[in-house]
Write a protein that holds these residues in place. Structure first.
Motif, short mmCIF file in Angstrom:
data_model
loop_
_atom_site.label_atom_id
_atom_site.label_comp_id
_atom_site.label_asym_id
_atom_site.label_seq_id
_atom_site.Cartn_x
_atom_site.Cartn_y
_atom_site.Cartn_z
N ARG A 213 41.31 31.09 40.68
CA ARG A 213 41.25 32.17 41.68
C ARG A 213 42.61 32.38 42.32
O ARG A 213 43.04 33.53 42.49
CB ARG A 213 40.20 31.81 42.75
N ASP B 149 46.60 40.65 43.74
CA ASP B 149 46.33 41.06 45.12
C ASP B 149 47.32 42.12 45.58
O ASP B 149 48.53 41.92 45.56
CB ASP B 149 46.39 39.84 46.04
N ALA C 143 36.34 39.27 45.00
CA ALA C 143 36.55 38.24 43.98
C ALA C 143 36.30 36.84 44.54
O ALA C 143 35.79 35.96 43.83
CB ALA C 143 37.97 38.34 43.42
N ASP C 144 36.64 36.60 45.80
CA ASP C 144 36.36 35.29 46.40
C ASP C 144 34.86 35.00 46.38
O ASP C 144 34.43 33.88 46.08
CB ASP C 144 36.88 35.23 47.83
N LYS D 212 39.09 43.93 46.51
CA LYS D 212 38.63 43.00 45.49
C LYS D 212 39.42 41.71 45.48
O LYS D 212 38.84 40.61 45.52
CB LYS D 212 38.71 43.66 44.10
N GLN D 213 40.75 41.77 45.49
CA GLN D 213 41.57 40.59 45.24
C GLN D 213 42.10 39.94 46.52
O GLN D 213 42.64 38.83 46.46
CB GLN D 213 42.75 40.96 44.32
N TRP E 88 36.95 29.04 33.01
CA TRP E 88 36.87 30.44 33.41
C TRP E 88 36.01 31.26 32.45
O TRP E 88 35.39 32.26 32.85
CB TRP E 88 38.26 31.08 33.56
N TYR F 31 29.32 40.84 50.82
CA TYR F 31 29.48 41.40 49.47
C TYR F 31 29.02 42.86 49.44
O TYR F 31 29.71 43.73 48.88
CB TYR F 31 28.66 40.56 48.48
N ARG G 11 44.76 35.79 42.19
CA ARG G 11 45.15 36.46 43.43
C ARG G 11 46.66 36.68 43.49
O ARG G 11 47.12 37.75 43.91
CB ARG G 11 44.69 35.64 44.64
N GLU H 71 32.62 36.34 44.33
CA GLU H 71 32.20 36.16 42.95
C GLU H 71 32.54 34.76 42.44
O GLU H 71 31.72 34.11 41.77
CB GLU H 71 32.85 37.22 42.05
N PHE H 72 33.73 34.26 42.76
CA PHE H 72 34.13 32.94 42.30
C PHE H 72 33.28 31.85 42.94
O PHE H 72 32.93 30.85 42.30
CB PHE H 72 35.62 32.71 42.59
#
Length: 952
Positions: free
Chosen positions: A834, A842, A859-860, A852-853, A788, A910, A838, A862-863
């Motif tokens: 992730r 979340d 975030a999905d 975002k979460q 990470w 996005y 979450r 971005e990951f």
């Protein structure tokens, strides 16, 4: 009426008198075209010079023979001349005589050069001001010594002998003295105390009052030789009834509690002419906050407008409308224009804390506070009027500003100004005065009175004078949607401000302002909502009457405030916390045009230019003003769609980068001043590097975003020391540097905090060292970092610091990110992290989706991008070129590493999710949306997540 001719002005009799003396004394009469070409207009324009030459022919002969009539003085010439003249002076009568002879010689020279046109206006004013300066400072030194010898020496509590501090005010203070002008002086001394060594007990004040009186007499008493300067000391605290000299403490008490508004205006030009350097610095530091307020003081316009009206009324009463100084379109109006802006803005813009009006006007043009064309014309008018003033006074060395009413006087003045007749001169004069008056009226235009803008009914609503039905009708008539609720809110606001205990000035200004507020807000897109938000701002500033004056003087601020308030509560909440930001609403050219890096740097340079290097509080205040003001401009341009959403983060990120870079430099300069520069470092500058992670590193900063930072240094030896007298190890220096940066960024001041800073992404997180060496950072990333942390490194980039460290960091980052990894193991580690995130973060619930979460959220995406970079960078190192998601997705698409249109779909999703997130931030709403919004985009992200992270 008899027509006048130039021969009536010649003063030839006085010239003949001098020529007869020269013949008898065997002195050669100056020959040459240059001398006679100058003498004739000088004799015509100045009876004072002609009479002086006739009465004191030897003095004029010496002046002409010396060549001084034909040359400019160098700096220090006047000082040296008077010093030689006073070297043998032993008593006051001799001092008085020497000063008067010196003044007469130099005045003849100055007038000659002015009328002959061999000295430009600037030289004339400077010579006159320097003449006054040396005639004050040198006699004061003699009188001080003589007074000490007679009655003892004034001392402070530590036994230090004290000197008199002399402030030159008005035109003398600005070094703009005119011919035959009074000089305005204020006398002060550092500390109360007792005189030592005298025949009887005296206080320091008694000593300095006596000294001041002797100085005034030396300058102003009329003797057979005339006078030096008329002296006016009425600008001192309490005027004529106050003591002639006061201690600094007494002056501070006066200016803090009893001084009137016009005294602020007068003090703009205060300049120290004599006194101990440390005492002078202390006095000016004490006076500065009285003159230049930290906030924007628009009450100055109101005060100066009233002062000008009072002057105009008195001149008219006395039949003096032809006064070129105080009359309409005169010199004073030009000065008022410049000084109003100085009073309003000088506390925030130290460049405006200057005295000469021409320099002030030029700066107002540079700052776009006045149009360049207006500045050019005002400057031309000022020069013309000052030349007229000098010509009027040169005639008989008389202090006058009245235009002549007789034909001969008019012709004399016109010809001295280079015109053939009065008509031509007067036409030019009136053109200048009309422009000055129009510009003055524009700058000082009084706000519209009640009724002029249809606000009579709204005034009644604000004052609560009529029935509920009447108020409802008025509010509904101007555009409010729920007049009952609006009326209730107005009552609440009126009661709340009444409880705040406003001054009578504050109540008066609020009563003047509120009808405007109601009218302007009623015309906005969502008036009821906008009014609630605008009233929050007014509640925050109600007790600061200068802000109320600002809003009255500039209704355009209310217009922009209402418009933006109807769009977002962020805007008004931000201003409510930081009222100084109201200034940003004055100029729409600035408000809706956020700055890029080069201009941001220049603005910050100006804000910090005059702050003492050790004044940490003021440095932080100015940094806060910089960041908040520029974020406000971005928000205004964003809300009104002047700039597209996807570049908003670019602007916000650059603001943060410039702020962090400047904090680093200020903190570093502070430390090396104490400990010296670090040695044995990589880099030639600070040897320090600030990394931005997360949104900052990814150039995706939002409103109110924290800054994820990591600090590195380039020290190459753990034993290296700084090179200063109080040397410490490099490691200690950099640790203190990191601490000071965080302190400057996060400490709460009157303007809030600069940014919240998160340092948890540094090696070993909160348990790790605040600052690591580049070498240690590389070793950690290569051997100890978790997956990470490598994901976080994808979005890491240098944002400030020593450029020599940028390349080595980039090499470390590329090496780490391009490492060969097991795709399956990597997929599991990224996916599990992730899911863990979450599960704890979340906030999707109750029909609302967490942008975002939530599943399929930001975030999905971005990951997935981070996973893709870590998986394929070993084969495609160009994936390490960027830190922002959009360009990384573009690279993944170009390399065809994601299936089909996956990269394009993720990019579109996005952008859509970020837009919604962004809007929620501006509306100060939770970062969630109804579950039925953006459903196709989220479903596509979720599908791609399953394909890439679960089914692969």
């Amino acid at each position: 009426m008899t027509e006048q001719s130039p021969s009536d002005l010649s003063n030839d009799a006085h010239w003949q008198t001098w020529c007869e003396w020269a013949s008898e004394a065997g002195v050669a009469i100056p020959e040459g075209g240059d001398f006679e070409e100058a003498r004739a207009p000088v004799w015509e324009a100045s009876e004072y010079v002609a009479v002086s030459a006739a009465r004191h022919p030897d003095e004029f002969e010496e002046l002409a023979a010396s060549g001084d009539l034909a040359r400019s003085y160098a700096p220090g010439d006047l000082d040296q001349r008077l010093r030689r003249l006073l070297a043998e002076v032993a008593d006051e009568p001799a001092l008085h005589k020497a000063l008067r002879l010196f003044r007469r010689r130099e005045m003849v020279r100055i007038i000659w050069r002015d009328i002959a046109g061999t000295a430009p206006l600037a030289e004339t004013l400077e010579d006159l001001s320097e003449l006054a300066d040396v005639c004050i400072s040198q006699p004061l030194d003699l009188l001080y010594d003589w007074t000490c010898a007679e009655i003892g020496t004034p001392r402070d509590a530590e036994g230090r002998a004290q000197r008199l501090v002399v402030l030159g005010m008005g035109k003398l203070g600005a070094r703009e003295l005119n011919l035959s002008s009074d000089i305005d002086l204020i006398f002060a001394f550092a500390q109360s105390g007792e005189v030592e060594g005298g025949p009887r007990a005296l206080s320091n004040q008694q000593f300095f009052v006596r000294l001041g009186q002797r100085l005034v007499q030396a300058l102003a008493n009329k003797t057979v030789d005339g006078f030096v300067f008329r002296v006016d000391t009425r600008l001192r605290p309490f005027g004529d009834v106050g003591p002639l000299a006061m201690s600094f403490q007494a002056m501070e008490d006066y200016y803090q509690s009893q001084a009137r508004e016009w005294e602020r205006y007068a003090m703009i030009k205060a300049r120290p002419i004599a006194g101990d350097a440390d005492d002078v610095a202390s006095l000016m530091d004490m006076l500065r906050p009285f003159v230049f307020r930290r906030y924007l003081d628009f009450g100055a316009f109101e005060s100066l407008r009233a002062l000008k009206q009072m002057i105009a009324k008195e001149l008219h009463r006395r039949g003096m409308d032809a006064n070129i100084k105080l009359g309409q379109g005169g010199i004073r109006e030009i000065e008022f224009i410049g000084q109003a802006f100085q009073l309003v803005r000088g506390g925030r813009d130290a460049d405006l804390q200057i005295r000469p009006i021409r320099e002030v006007l030029a700066l107002l043009g540079e700052r776009a506070l006045l149009p360049e064309d207006a500045v050019t014309k005002l400057d031309a008018a000022y020069c013309f009027l000052r030349l007229v003033e000098n010509r009027l006074q040169a005639h008989r060395d008389k202090q006058t500003h009245l235009l002549p009413s007789d034909d001969l006087g008019r012709l004399r003045l016109a010809r001295s100004m280079g015109f053939a007749d009065w008509a031509g001169f007067n036409s030019r004069l009136e053109s200048h005065r009309q422009f000055v008056q129009a510009q003055f009226d524009d700058v000082f235009a009084a706000p519209a009175a009640e009724g002029e803008s249809g606000e009579t009914g709204l005034t009644a609503v604000w004052q609560g004078e009529h029935s509920i039905d009447y108020d409802h009708g008025q509010l509904e008539g101007v555009g409010f949607e729920d007049p009952a609720a609006v009326r209730t809110r107005i009552e609440q606001f009126r009661d709340a401000t009444a409880r705040k205990g406003l001054s009578s000035r504050g109540r008066e200004r609020l009563g003047q302002l509120m009808p405007q507020v109601l009218r302007i807000v009623a015309g906005s897109e969502h008036p009821d909502l906008a009014l609630e938000r605008v009233l929050r701002v007014l509640e925050a500033v109600a007790r600061r009457t200068a802000y109320l004056a600002m809003l009255i003087e500039h209704p355009v601020i209310l217009s922009h405030l209402a418009r933006l308030a109807s769009m977002s509560p962020w805007f008004t909440d931000h201003i409510g916390r930081h009222p100084l930001l109201l200034d940003e609403l004055i100029d729409p050219r600035r408000l809706y045009a956020p700055l890029r890096r080069e201009d941001l740097e220049a603005e910050l340079d100006a804000l910090l230019a005059h702050i003492d290097a050790e004044d940490l509080e003021q440095q932080m205040e100015r940094l806060h003003q910089f960041a908040q003001g520029n974020m406000l401009r971005v928000a205004a341009a964003d809300l009104t769609e002047v700039i597209p959403l996807m570049v908003v983060s670019d602007y916000l990120t650059e603001i943060a980068e410039v702020a962090v870079g400047r904090v680093l430099q200020l903190a570093f300069d502070h430390l090396i001043a104490r400990h010296g520069r670090p040695t044995s470092i990589l880099g030639a500058d600070t040897g320090f590097l600030v990394l931005g992670y997360g949104k900052l590193g990814g150039i995706e900063l939002g409103y109110g975003s924290d800054l994820d930072l990591v600090f590195l240094h380039g020290s190459e030896s753990i034993t290296a020391m700084t090179e200063g007298p109080k040397d410490i190890s490099n490691e200690q220096l950099y640790a203190r540097l990191g601490q000071r940066i965080i302190h400057m960024m996060t400490t709460q001041t009157a303007s809030g905090t600069l940014y919240e800073v998160d340092m948890r992404l540094r090696p070993d997180g909160n348990k790790g060292m605040l600052v690591r060496s580049l070498r240690s950072f590389a070793a950690y990333q290569e051997t100890d970092a978790w997956t990470w942390e490598h994901q976080a490194l994808v979005r890491a980039r240098p944002i400030a610091g020593d450029p020599a460290l940028f390349g080595p960091f980039a090499e470390i980052r590329r090496r780490v990110l391009c490492r060969e990894r097991d795709p399956e193991q990597l997929r599991v580690q990224v996916r599990d992290m992730r899911y863990k995130m979450r599960a704890s973060l979340d906030k999707t619930r109750d029909g609302r989706f967490d942008l975002k979460q939530g599943v399929g959220g930001i975030a999905d995406i971005e990951f997935m991008v981070q996973y893709a970079v870590l998986r394929w960078a070993a084969v495609h190192p160009e994936l390490t070129d960027w830190t922002d998601n959009v360009r990384l997705l573009e690279t993944l698409a170009r390399l065809d590493l994601l299936p089909g249109k996956a990269a394009e779909d993720l990019t579109d999703a996005y952008k859509a999710l970020r837009a919604a997130y962004h809007r929620s931030a501006l509306q100060e709403q939770p970062k969630t949306i109804p579950v039925d919004q953006l459903a196709p985009e989220r479903e596509r992200v979720e599908s791609l997540w399953r394909a890439l992270m679960e089914d692969a």
